[in-house]
Design an enzyme around this catalytic site. Structure first.
Site, short mmCIF file in Angstrom:
data_model
loop_
_atom_site.label_atom_id
_atom_site.label_comp_id
_atom_site.label_asym_id
_atom_site.label_seq_id
_atom_site.Cartn_x
_atom_site.Cartn_y
_atom_site.Cartn_z
N GLY A 92 -43.53 -55.74 37.04
CA GLY A 92 -44.44 -54.87 37.77
C GLY A 92 -44.61 -55.42 39.18
N GLY A 94 -45.97 -57.40 41.46
CA GLY A 94 -46.88 -58.55 41.41
C GLY A 94 -47.50 -58.86 42.75
NE ARG A 95 -43.38 -61.23 46.54
CZ ARG A 95 -42.72 -62.01 47.35
NH1 ARG A 95 -43.36 -62.67 48.28
NH2 ARG A 95 -41.43 -62.13 47.24
CE LYS A 115 -40.96 -58.52 48.82
NZ LYS A 115 -39.50 -58.40 48.90
N GLY A 128 -49.73 -63.22 44.61
CA GLY A 128 -49.67 -61.88 45.19
C GLY A 128 -49.39 -61.86 46.68
NE ARG A 185 -39.35 -51.83 41.40
CZ ARG A 185 -39.25 -52.84 42.26
NH1 ARG A 185 -38.37 -53.78 42.05
NH2 ARG A 185 -40.04 -52.91 43.31
CG ASP A 254 -36.55 -56.85 38.15
OD1 ASP A 254 -35.65 -57.32 37.42
OD2 ASP A 254 -37.12 -57.50 39.02
CG ASP A 264 -35.63 -58.51 45.29
OD1 ASP A 264 -35.44 -59.52 46.01
OD2 ASP A 264 -36.48 -58.46 44.41
P1 AMP Z 1 -38.34 -60.64 42.63
O1 AMP Z 1 -37.65 -61.93 42.37
O2 AMP Z 1 -38.77 -60.47 44.06
O3 AMP Z 1 -37.60 -59.47 42.12
O4 AMP Z 1 -39.72 -60.72 41.84
C1 AMP Z 1 -39.81 -60.72 40.44
C2 AMP Z 1 -41.19 -60.36 40.03
O5 AMP Z 1 -42.12 -61.38 40.42
C3 AMP Z 1 -41.69 -59.07 40.61
O6 AMP Z 1 -42.36 -58.38 39.62
C4 AMP Z 1 -42.61 -59.52 41.72
O7 AMP Z 1 -43.63 -58.59 41.99
C5 AMP Z 1 -43.19 -60.81 41.14
N1 AMP Z 1 -43.59 -61.75 42.20
C6 AMP Z 1 -42.81 -62.39 43.10
N2 AMP Z 1 -43.55 -63.17 43.90
C7 AMP Z 1 -44.83 -63.04 43.52
C8 AMP Z 1 -46.09 -63.61 43.96
N3 AMP Z 1 -46.15 -64.45 44.98
N4 AMP Z 1 -47.20 -63.23 43.30
C9 AMP Z 1 -47.15 -62.38 42.26
N5 AMP Z 1 -46.03 -61.83 41.80
C10 AMP Z 1 -44.87 -62.14 42.42
MG MG Z 2 -37.67 -57.67 42.91
#
Ligand code: AMP
Ligand code: MG
Length: 489
Positions: A92, A94-95, A115, A128, A185, A254, A264
């Site tokens: 989901g 996350g940030r 973001k 986040g 996605r 994702d 991404d």
């Molecule tokens: P990504 O590697 O960017 O595809 O991120 C994988 C997952 O981790 C996604 O669901 C992001 O929203 C979550 N995520 C990445 N960085 C953070 C963060 N600093 N805080 C919270 N969630 C994060």
């Molecule tokens: Mg991602």
């Protein structure tokens, strides 16, 4: 606070996603920011979106950091799942917060996503937040991809928040405004398949078809055609990546958009020396997402997508699987068709001759053997001025050139036409990793954006073959090899 000037400034928000089943998202406002400072604004994109640049630089900044919510927007965090490095997991935003869908003056719909704007129910252990370097990196690479003609999410702005964020050290907090046709996605479908019912799945699928594959909406076979459409767009996209030497680095399900845009920009990078095994990401220890594996991984991800919509393809599971397999098995040949077509263009070949494939593969093998730079080899073949690189003195290359010339002589098109075709398909400049790092470090460490601006300028016209680009085509100094990327957090 509702920004009541927003309608005059060009924002035109809708929030169709928020009408989908509740499971798919959580209403969530971005976390306010105390000291926003605009560090980069994409003027061309602002204009394409019909937004007033002066406004975005002043009061409009509040929208870009989530301090002000424009009328019609409905901020939310999207739920999704995904296979990360082959393992299924619940994810989901996350940030990231989707503030809404902006409708441009031309009637196009774009997600506007912030973001780095705070924790959401999907943040798990994360804060986040996002930090300046990786957000600028996403800005540079996504815009470079766009200018290279590769479907991608785009970057409207990067704003620092004034916060200190703890990573491996204290770093400046930042928010990137990401613009995408949508953020739906493969993982969104996996999520609804696992956690929703068939009605939810149908609603999401019909919504996505309406949004991205409108041509199939009234067809009796719309779900099958949709699946084939997604396969087709991904095959075309991955061929484009391969043709410019782009390594995505984290092709989890994702991180694959149903629209067919690249998303991404974490550990991605462009390959310098041609090596099919190229991996940049520090965590990709087994090379799952190596350059040569990208087509296979895309097909694997698409199989996960097909599984998620299986109940819509046929009532009987066996028949549904047969239909899904039929669509997925097309991937390889569609991909290869686009790749071959692109490679012919890279070598200035018009029409199709039986020897083309062998000519292309032979060149790639020689490039690999002599550790030739991927971009510059095609660049030098295009301008017809070969550098002192080892490859050009090899007997293999000299033999190959003869075959290439013979093939070129077979076609009716002139040398000039061939050269122009090559120019349009071989970038004279790519975001070289050391150049990107240099620009980021000046920006983050010294608040100096000159290098970044200079880099963005040359990348804005990658097929131009201008004099300024020659400097940017230079190879990285030895100290920058090997290049390692980290998942941007
Ligand atoms: P990504 O590697 O960017 O595809 O991120 C994988 C997952 O981790 C996604 O669901 C992001 O929203 C979550 N995520 C990445 N960085 C953070 C963060 N600093 N805080 C919270 N969630 C994060
Ligand atoms: Mg991602």
């Amino acid at each position: 606070m509702v920004d009541d000037l927003q309608t005059k400034r060009g924002w035109n928000f809708e929030n169709s996603y928020s009408h989908l089943p509740q499971k798919l998202f959580t209403k969530q406002a971005p976390e306010p920011v105390e000291n926003p400072k605009l560090v980069i604004l994409n003027k061309a994109l602002s204009e394409e979106l019909g937004l007033d640049v002066q406004y975005l630089k002043s009061t409009g900044l509040n929208v870009l950091v989530g301090n002000s919510i424009p009328e019609g927007a409905y901020p939310l965090a999207q739920a999704y799942a995904g296979h990360q490095y082959g393992y299924f997991t619940m994810l989901g935003d996350g940030r990231a917060i989707l503030i809404g869908e902006h409708i441009t003056p031309k009637g196009e719909r774009f997600d506007i996503q912030l973001k780095g704007s705070g924790r959401t129910p999907y943040s798990r252990g994360g804060d986040g937040k996002a930090v300046l370097g990786p957000m600028l990196r996403e800005y540079i690479i996504s815009e470079a991809m766009y200018k290279l003609g590769i479907p991608t999410t785009r970057s409207l702005a990067v704003v620092t928040t004034g916060e200190n964020i703890l990573r491996e050290r204290i770093l400046p907090g930042a928010i990137l405004t990401r613009v995408a046709s949508s953020h739906i996605r493969v993982g969104t479908f996996q999520y609804i398949y696992h956690y929703g019912n068939i009605e939810d799945l149908r609603l999401l699928t019909d919504y996505t078809i309406l949004r991205h594959y409108l041509e199939f909406i009234s067809d009796d076979d719309k779900y099958f055609l949709f699946l084939k459409g997604v396969v087709h767009r991904q095959a075309k996209l991955i061929a484009k990546w391969q043709l410019v030497g782009f390594v995505h680095g984290v092709m989890n399900t994702d991180n694959m958009l149903i629209s067919g845009e690249t998303i991404d920009y974490g550990p991605c990078a462009f390959m310098d020396i041609y090596n099919p095994n190229t991996v940049f990401s520090s965590i990709d220890r087994y090379g799952r997402y190596a350059y040569k594996n990208q087509p296979k991984i895309a097909a694997w991800n698409l199989a996960r997508f097909a599984e998620s919509i299986l109940p819509l393809l046929h009532n009987e599971q066996e028949k549904a699987m047969k239909i899904a397999n039929e669509a997925i098995s097309d991937f390889e040949k569609i991909y290869y068709k686009y790749w071959l077509k692109g490679m012919r263009k890279k070598l200035g070949l018009f029409g199709e001759e039986p020897e083309d494939e062998a000519i292309i593969i032979e060149l790639l093998n020689i490039m690999e053997k002599y550790k030739a730079d991927y971009t510059n080899t095609f660049r030098e073949l295009t301008i017809g001025k070969l550098s002192s690189a080892n490859i050009y003195n090899s007997s293999e290359f000299i033999d190959w050139s003869e075959k290439w010339k013979e093939r070129l002589n077979k076609q009716n098109e002139s040398k000039e036409e061939s050269k122009n075709l090559m120019k349009m398909n071989n970038p004279s400049v790519i975001p070289r990793n050391y150049r990107v790092e240099e620009a980021l470090s000046a920006a983050v460490e010294n608040n100096d954006y000159c290098k970044l601006q200079g880099l963005l300028d040359v990348l804005s016209n990658p097929y131009e073959y201008s004099v300024e680009q020659e400097e940017y085509a230079k190879l990285p100094p030895q100290s920058h090899i090997p290049y390692i990327t980290y998942c941007g957090t």
